[in-house]
Enzyme design. Structure first.
Site, PDB file in Angstrom:
ATOM      1  N   GLU A 262       0.845  -1.198   0.000  1.00  0.00           N
ATOM      2  CA  GLU A 262       0.000   0.000   0.000  1.00  0.00           C
ATOM      3  C   GLU A 262       0.875   1.239   0.000  1.00  0.00           C
ATOM      4  O   GLU A 262       1.965   1.231   0.572  1.00  0.00           O
ATOM      5  CB  GLU A 262      -0.922  -0.006   1.231  1.00  0.00           C
ATOM      6  CG  GLU A 262      -1.961  -1.111   1.204  1.00  0.00           C
ATOM      7  CD  GLU A 262      -2.950  -1.037   2.373  1.00  0.00           C
ATOM      8  OE1 GLU A 262      -2.852  -0.112   3.201  1.00  0.00           O
ATOM      9  OE2 GLU A 262      -3.817  -1.924   2.453  1.00  0.00           O
ATOM     10  N   HIS A 280      -8.334   1.154   1.687  1.00  0.00           N
ATOM     11  CA  HIS A 280      -8.133   1.051   3.135  1.00  0.00           C
ATOM     12  C   HIS A 280      -9.075   2.008   3.880  1.00  0.00           C
ATOM     13  O   HIS A 280      -8.645   2.860   4.666  1.00  0.00           O
ATOM     14  CB  HIS A 280      -6.677   1.344   3.502  1.00  0.00           C
ATOM     15  CG  HIS A 280      -6.236   0.649   4.758  1.00  0.00           C
ATOM     16  ND1 HIS A 280      -4.990   0.117   4.920  1.00  0.00           N
ATOM     17  CD2 HIS A 280      -6.895   0.390   5.925  1.00  0.00           C
ATOM     18  CE1 HIS A 280      -4.877  -0.427   6.123  1.00  0.00           C
ATOM     19  NE2 HIS A 280      -6.027  -0.271   6.745  1.00  0.00           N
TER      20      HIS A 280
END
Length: 527
Positions: A262, A280
């Site tokens: 990420e 997220h």
């Protein structure tokens, strides 16, 4: 009294700063700092409140010479070097419950999105198509939801699923049968869950044991047509194997809020049919953002003002209500650990902490940590209750905890024993008036003494005139004696003299005392 200083280095709800001030802390809100800028100023702060942007590295911790606690507003602490913070004696906290409901609701939302193909149906409709027959969904009612991880968030997901008339099966090594019944879930092993579940949702941290828990092998064991949701941590699913399962049709759909890498601006899963992704967002609601900010402010201020420890990742929890009650026990434990550390010159492979009576009814972890801190402080200056267990493990010291709830000779007792080359040696103490630490036994000999300031420990053979000889020797050297504490096994046998003195005793004088008749050993002590 100087107020503790706290730095808020990431954007948070302004109520957090207000809580710090109301509870007696000074607070600065300086966000967007570059690492070198944070290093320059961090040394003047006692507490650091962060979200995910600030990276608390080894270099920053080295510069944080006054830092006592780091608080992460949220669950994940991948941006904090916890082992190094622990070694430096800094408490690291998070707020695991502030966004639990938000994350659980996001998992349920993704489950519905998968069941009814909502993102694709939306895109198709807004593109001017009317593909009513293309999007044939499934009901969740009557389906089986498999929980991998049945902690706080998993249990909330289970309650929501039961409200939707789903069946819930759960795999979690720490889930007790009683807790499973309370949740309304059936506790199963992983293979059973994979075979039975129509939907699988993950709610477990990423550890060596859980990494790729949905591996290619395990994905192949799932029920054909399964739908998979992950709002926990990237790395729990083999993403390449998931893509293969979606393309083959074995997996009917997958929704990920988290990814192995990420920010996930590129990923092989993107564009795969029946795949939904969000960036997220598990904790991204206005309520959750406020909750975690308020909680981290409360936790840090509790620790800095009253010693309360909540949601610490490297220290036993100690509520603000527990702290006053435990504080005298921790002081006693630290003094006993210090005493046996100062009197033990062997390598110590094992320390045992035995509590009796009222002490056994308390939270044992802070007592154990205090013993270790006192013991290890005789070897290094940079030790406290946070890093003491870490340093003990590093030195290969086995730590044993023993509780006896019945009372013995005392209403409450703490005994510290160490394994030495001569066998077990122990010291024991109690609290007078539930407040004042006091030694009551030393190496099996009954002796009562306050442990404070500069003291001398003298092991001797019980003989007439010995006390007078020690007093005369100290008096001739100008050393004033505060208190005498005596104990012996039997008349004429092994005896102990503990005395407090005003100031340290020079080495030359120690040698004179050691040369007196009947003296077996003399050791200076400092508390």
């Amino acid at each position: 009294m100087t107020k503790p200083k706290v730095l808020i280095s990431d954007k948070m709800d302004p109520q957090a700063a207000q809580i710090f001030r109301e509870r007696g802390c000074e607070v600065d809100e300086i966000t967007g700092l570059k690492p070198e800028e944070l290093i320059e100023i961090i040394g003047k702060y006692d507490g650091l409140a962060i979200r995910s942007s600030t990276k608390v590295t080894k270099e920053i911790i080295d510069a944080a010479t006054n830092l006592k606690v780091i608080g992460r507003a949220g669950i994940g602490v991948d941006n904090v070097d916890i082992p190094y913070a622990s070694a430096k004696g800094i408490v690291v906290m998070n707020t695991p419950f502030g966004n639990s409901i938000t994350t659980a609701e996001h998992a349920i939302a993704l489950m519905f999105a998968l069941a009814r193909q909502l993102p694709e149906a939306d895109a198709s409709t807004q593109a001017g198509k009317w593909e009513k027959n293309r999007f044939m969904g499934v009901e969740v009612t009557g389906k089986t939801l498999g929980l991998i991880g049945a902690g706080n968030i998993g249990s909330i997901v289970a309650s929501r699923a039961l409200g939707l008339r789903m069946k819930v099966v759960a795999f979690d090594p720490f889930l007790t049968p009683e807790r499973a019944i309370e949740m309304g879930a059936e506790k199963v092993d992983l293979e059973t869950l994979l075979a039975k579940a129509d939907f699988i949702t993950l709610h477990t941290p990423l550890t060596d044991q859980t990494r790729n828990i949905l591996s290619a092998e395990n994905l192949a064991k799932t029920k054909k047509g399964v739908r998979i949701i992950n709002c926990a941590r990237g790395g729990l699913i083999d993403e390449a194997a998931l893509k293969e399962g979606l393309e083959s049709g074995h997996i009917a759909g997958a929704a990920l809020d988290v990814f192995a890498v990420e920010p996930a601006k590129e990923n092989p899963l993107f564009g795969t049919p029946n795949f939904i992704s969000t960036p997220h967002l598990g904790a991204s609601t206005s309520e959750a953002q406020v909750n975690v900010a308020l909680q981290v402010a409360e936790q840090l201020s509790d620790y800095l003002i009253s010693g309360g420890v909540t949601n610490a990742l490297n220290m036993p929890s100690l509520s603000a209500e527990e702290a006053p009650k435990l504080r005298p026990y921790m002081a006693l434990a630290e003094k006993l650990g210090s005493m046996i550390g100062q009197l033990s010159h062997d390598v110590i492979p094992r320390i045992s902490i035995h509590t009796e009576g009222a002490a056994a009814e308390l939270n044992q972890k802070p007592i154990v940590s205090a013993v270790l801190a006192g013991f290890l402080r005789t070897q290094t200056d940079t030790v406290n209750m946070v890093n003491a267990p870490f340093l003990a493990r590093e030195r290969g010291i086995e730590v044993r905890e023993i509780k006896t709830e019945r009372e013995g000779d005392y209403h409450t007792l703490v005994r510290v024993s160490v394994k030495t080359s001569q066998g077990e040696r122990s010291v024991a103490g109690t609290l007078f008036g539930n407040a004042a630490p006091r030694l009551v036994e030393l190496f099996g000999i009954k002796v009562e003494a306050d442990l404070d300031g500069n003291m001398l420990y003298i092991a001797n053979t019980d003989a007439p005139g010995f006390i007078g000889a020690v007093g005369t020797t100290l008096g001739e050297a100008g050393i004033n004696i505060g208190t005498f504490h005596l104990g012996r096994r039997e008349a004429g046998g092994e005896a102990i003299l503990l005395l407090s003195v005003d100031g340290s005793v020079p080495q030359e004088l120690l040698c004179k005392i050691d040369a007196l008749p009947s003296v077996r050993r003399v050791t200076p002590l400092k508390f």
